[in-house]
Write a protein that holds these residues in place. Structure first.
Motif, PDB file in Angstrom:
ATOM      1  N   GLY A   1       1.791  -6.141   3.617  1.00 45.48           N
ATOM      2  CA  GLY A   1       0.991  -7.067   4.392  1.00 45.48           C
ATOM      3  C   GLY A   1       0.688  -8.301   3.559  1.00 45.48           C
ATOM      4  O   GLY A   1       1.279  -8.526   2.503  1.00 45.48           O
ATOM      5  N   SER A   2      -0.246  -9.102   4.040  1.00 45.12           N
ATOM      6  CA  SER A   2      -0.604 -10.342   3.358  1.00 45.12           C
ATOM      7  C   SER A   2      -2.108 -10.399   3.128  1.00 45.12           C
ATOM      8  O   SER A   2      -2.873  -9.616   3.708  1.00 45.12           O
ATOM      9  CB  SER A   2      -0.166 -11.563   4.184  1.00 45.12           C
TER      10      SER A   2
ATOM     11  N   LEU B   1      -1.799  -6.740  -9.626  1.00 43.81           N
ATOM     12  CA  LEU B   1      -3.105  -6.165  -9.949  1.00 43.81           C
ATOM     13  C   LEU B   1      -3.414  -5.055  -8.953  1.00 43.81           C
ATOM     14  O   LEU B   1      -3.139  -5.186  -7.756  1.00 43.81           O
ATOM     15  CB  LEU B   1      -4.216  -7.229  -9.884  1.00 43.81           C
ATOM     16  N   LYS B   2      -3.979  -3.988  -9.464  1.00 42.51           N
ATOM     17  CA  LYS B   2      -4.381  -2.890  -8.597  1.00 42.51           C
ATOM     18  C   LYS B   2      -5.785  -3.147  -8.060  1.00 42.51           C
ATOM     19  O   LYS B   2      -6.669  -3.615  -8.798  1.00 42.51           O
ATOM     20  CB  LYS B   2      -4.364  -1.570  -9.383  1.00 42.51           C
TER      21      LYS B   2
ATOM     22  N   THR C   1       0.841  -1.197   0.000  1.00 45.02           N
ATOM     23  CA  THR C   1       0.000   0.000   0.000  1.00 45.02           C
ATOM     24  C   THR C   1       0.875   1.244   0.000  1.00 45.02           C
ATOM     25  O   THR C   1       2.020   1.227   0.469  1.00 45.02           O
ATOM     26  CB  THR C   1      -0.927   0.046   1.223  1.00 45.02           C
ATOM     27  N   THR C   2       0.330   2.312  -0.515  1.00 38.21           N
ATOM     28  CA  THR C   2       1.001   3.606  -0.514  1.00 38.21           C
ATOM     29  C   THR C   2       0.065   4.639   0.072  1.00 38.21           C
ATOM     30  O   THR C   2      -1.122   4.702  -0.292  1.00 38.21           O
ATOM     31  CB  THR C   2       1.405   4.032  -1.934  1.00 38.21           C
TER      32      THR C   2
ATOM     33  N   GLY D   1      -6.446   3.768   5.321  1.00 32.20           N
ATOM     34  CA  GLY D   1      -5.824   5.028   4.952  1.00 32.20           C
ATOM     35  C   GLY D   1      -5.001   4.993   3.693  1.00 32.20           C
ATOM     36  O   GLY D   1      -4.385   6.002   3.320  1.00 32.20           O
ATOM     37  N   ALA D   2      -4.973   3.875   2.972  1.00 32.72           N
ATOM     38  CA  ALA D   2      -4.116   3.740   1.787  1.00 32.72           C
ATOM     39  C   ALA D   2      -4.695   4.522   0.606  1.00 32.72           C
ATOM     40  O   ALA D   2      -5.913   4.539   0.379  1.00 32.72           O
ATOM     41  CB  ALA D   2      -3.956   2.273   1.415  1.00 32.72           C
ATOM     42  N   ASP D   3      -3.805   5.159  -0.148  1.00 34.30           N
ATOM     43  CA  ASP D   3      -4.201   5.833  -1.381  1.00 34.30           C
ATOM     44  C   ASP D   3      -4.214   4.855  -2.550  1.00 34.30           C
ATOM     45  O   ASP D   3      -4.983   5.018  -3.502  1.00 34.30           O
ATOM     46  CB  ASP D   3      -3.230   6.973  -1.700  1.00 34.30           C
ATOM     47  N   GLU D   4      -3.339   3.868  -2.494  1.00 37.25           N
ATOM     48  CA  GLU D   4      -3.251   2.879  -3.562  1.00 37.25           C
ATOM     49  C   GLU D   4      -2.917   1.526  -2.951  1.00 37.25           C
ATOM     50  O   GLU D   4      -2.101   1.442  -2.040  1.00 37.25           O
ATOM     51  CB  GLU D   4      -2.175   3.276  -4.573  1.00 37.25           C
ATOM     52  N   ILE D   5      -3.566   0.462  -3.456  1.00 34.35           N
ATOM     53  CA  ILE D   5      -3.334  -0.892  -2.960  1.00 34.35           C
ATOM     54  C   ILE D   5      -2.998  -1.781  -4.144  1.00 34.35           C
ATOM     55  O   ILE D   5      -3.771  -1.872  -5.108  1.00 34.35           O
ATOM     56  CB  ILE D   5      -4.570  -1.450  -2.225  1.00 34.35           C
ATOM     57  N   ILE D   6      -1.841  -2.434  -4.089  1.00 36.44           N
ATOM     58  CA  ILE D   6      -1.387  -3.315  -5.159  1.00 36.44           C
ATOM     59  C   ILE D   6      -1.307  -4.741  -4.624  1.00 36.44           C
ATOM     60  O   ILE D   6      -0.746  -4.983  -3.548  1.00 36.44           O
ATOM     61  CB  ILE D   6      -0.011  -2.895  -5.706  1.00 36.44           C
ATOM     62  N   ILE D   7      -1.852  -5.694  -5.382  1.00 33.84           N
ATOM     63  CA  ILE D   7      -1.807  -7.108  -5.033  1.00 33.84           C
ATOM     64  C   ILE D   7      -0.693  -7.764  -5.851  1.00 33.84           C
ATOM     65  O   ILE D   7      -0.700  -7.713  -7.088  1.00 33.84           O
ATOM     66  CB  ILE D   7      -3.146  -7.813  -5.329  1.00 33.84           C
ATOM     67  N   ASN D   8       0.267  -8.360  -5.166  1.00 33.18           N
ATOM     68  CA  ASN D   8       1.393  -9.032  -5.804  1.00 33.18           C
ATOM     69  C   ASN D   8       1.224 -10.543  -5.671  1.00 33.18           C
ATOM     70  O   ASN D   8       1.080 -11.059  -4.554  1.00 33.18           O
ATOM     71  CB  ASN D   8       2.710  -8.602  -5.159  1.00 33.18           C
ATOM     72  N   PHE D   9       1.258 -11.248  -6.797  1.00 32.29           N
ATOM     73  CA  PHE D   9       1.055 -12.682  -6.814  1.00 32.29           C
ATOM     74  C   PHE D   9       2.394 -13.414  -6.895  1.00 32.29           C
ATOM     75  O   PHE D   9       3.428 -12.828  -7.249  1.00 32.29           O
ATOM     76  CB  PHE D   9       0.157 -13.077  -7.990  1.00 32.29           C
TER      77      PHE D   9
END
Length: 489
Positions: free
Chosen positions: A96-97, A130-131, A50-51, A116-124
């Motif tokens: 995080g997970s 994927l955003k 997250t950012t 509170g995150a502005d952007e959340i990215i899922i890493n596989f």
């Protein structure tokens, strides 16, 4: 060949292990491998980054950097930006997970991971990213969040199991992203169930000794059938590293919350409309109970479901919808899962007798309005304390009628009615129970009191009955109620 010598104690321990293995060759390869289970699950466990943009203060943020010279120093430098010297806004990243529960792109994690995150990215695990396109819902009270991504192909997903079947000693496996090390697998056992760690009113955690570290938050805890039986959410640690005490939200609780987040975008909890406290040994004695049990009603919301059903303060709730209430914590857990609008039977203890009432479950109000009270000037004057008649012992208390002057002096809310305590003798039975001047006596032995003489009469009756304790219902200045069992001698 180089030979390394271990300390004597270690050699002795190792020798002991070798002797056991020699005596039992079947154990030489250790416990059964979990490789097959883990291999089938890792693709469904994700790394969540997250950012968040923080307003600059011109000061560095403590605790964001790894120890100087440590293996993680560079890692922390990469993910936590330094504060600009001029205090300009800056971006902070965290990890995080999570895990996929639906191939279409539904992902579970902790609320605190994405809050509170502005952007959340899922890493596989295959390196793809994927955003998050939408936060379907989040619940701070259980620390759960449900996220949505838009994959081009169906994702590998895992399913929930029955956490209620887990026993202390059962093997479990955690998969997550500790310190950015994605796909890490740790194994341990269930150390305890129904654990209350004072995180909230619905604490019902599974405790495990499987290693859970920073970055594991939101990841799954699996049983040996590969089913998710918990969502890892907290650890006890002074350093952030695992010491073998980790906690997970049980799947049976998580599923109910996640279903509501998916359907409504929010949680819709059941509501009874009571404030309760534990029945201690002392309170049980004062009520004539053989053992502590149930939830003691300290306050009933005037417009709540319990009030409509006739539940009163000082009632003890023994059963809710057929479920035995062993202690106070059992009641909110049972109520929160009840269907809104359902008629539920309650078994109560009132005045030493059991009785049954039926309550219609309401919906827990999510927003509570703050009560604003005007401050009044306090006039200093002597308290009209009641002397003990004929040497009567008032448990070390001085009491008085609740006059307007005393309301002003102790800032007592207009809604509070009873007999005010104006003095407490040091080392008296009441003082030892943390009774203070300014507390208001609402009930004595489950009967309302409005004048000092009412208190005296009730105390005399308790002493004549031979009971060793008297049960007082006290209110503080704001109207918060609590029961106190005070020794009569």
């Amino acid at each position: 060949m180089t030979r390394h010598l271990a300390p004597a104690g270690w050699r002795a321990a190792a020798l002991g292990v070798c002797l056991v293995l020699i005596a039992a060759p079947s154990l030489a390869r250790g416990p059964a491998s979990v490789a097959d289970v883990a291999e089938g699950l890792q693709d469904a466990v994700v790394n969540i980054s997250t950012t968040q943009t923080l307003k600059g203060t011109g000061e560095p943020v403590p605790g964001r950097r790894g120890p100087k010279g440590s293996p993680f120093e560079e890692f922390f430098d990469d993910f936590f930006d330094e504060e600009d010297a001029d205090g300009m806004p800056r971006k902070v990243s965290s990890l995080g997970s999570g895990f996929v529960i639906d191939p279409s792109g539904l992902i579970v994690t902790n609320n605190h991971v994405i809050e509170g995150a502005d952007e959340i990215i899922i890493n596989f695990t295959d390196g793809s990213k994927l955003k998050v396109t939408k936060i379907l819902g989040h619940d701070p009270k259980t620390d759960l969040a449900l996220l949505k991504v838009e994959p081009k192909e169906p994702l590998k997903a895992v399913s929930f199991g029955d956490s209620g079947r887990m026993r202390v000693g059962d093997w479990v496996m955690a998969i997550g992203n500790p310190f950015g090390l994605g796909g890490s697998v740790t194994v341990g056992i269930i150390s305890a169930t129904k654990r209350d760690i004072n995180a909230g009113p619905y604490d019902d955690f599974l405790q495990t000794d499987a290693a859970i570290n920073r970055g594991n938050s939101g990841g799954p805890l699996f049983n040996m059938d590969g089913e998710v039986i918990g969502v890892n959410t907290a650890i006890i640690s002074r350093t952030g590293g695992s010491i073998g005490i980790g906690f997970a939200v049980p799947s049976n609780s998580a599923v109910k919350v996640l279903d509501q987040l998916k359907q409504y975008g929010e949680t819709r909890r059941g509501w009874l409309g009571v404030h309760v406290q534990n029945v201690t040994d002392e309170i049980a004695e004062s009520l004539g109970l053989q053992e502590p049990m149930g939830a003691l009603v300290a306050k009933v919301a005037p417009d709540g479901p319990a009030a409509a059903a006739g539940v009163k303060a000082s009632d003890v709730i023994l059963k809710f919808d057929g479920q035995v209430i062993d202690n106070m914590r059992d009641l909110p857990r049972a109520v929160v899962g009840a269907r809104i609008g359902k008629d539920v039977p309650l078994e109560l203890l009132r005045d030493g007798k059991t009785m049954d009432v039926t309550v219609t479950i309401g919906r827990l109000p999510e927003d509570e309005e703050d009560e604003v009270e005007e401050e009044e000037e306090v006039q200093d004057q002597e308290d009209p304390a009641l002397p003990a008649p004929d040497g009567e012992d008032l448990l070390g208390l001085s009491i008085a009628p609740l006059t307007d002057a005393l309301r002003s002096k102790y800032d007592i809310a207009d809604s509070v009615e009873g007999v005010i305590i104006t003095g407490v003798e040091p080392d008296s039975p009441a003082a030892q129970k943390n009774v203070k001047p300014g507390d208001v006596i609402i009930e004595v032995t489950q009967e309302e009191v409005r004048q000092p003489q009412d208190v005296v009469t009730r105390l005399q009756a308790v002493k004549r009955s031979g009971r060793g304790r008297v049960l007082l219902l006290l209110s503080d200045a704001k109207g918060e109620l609590r029961f106190v069992a005070v020794p009569t001698s």
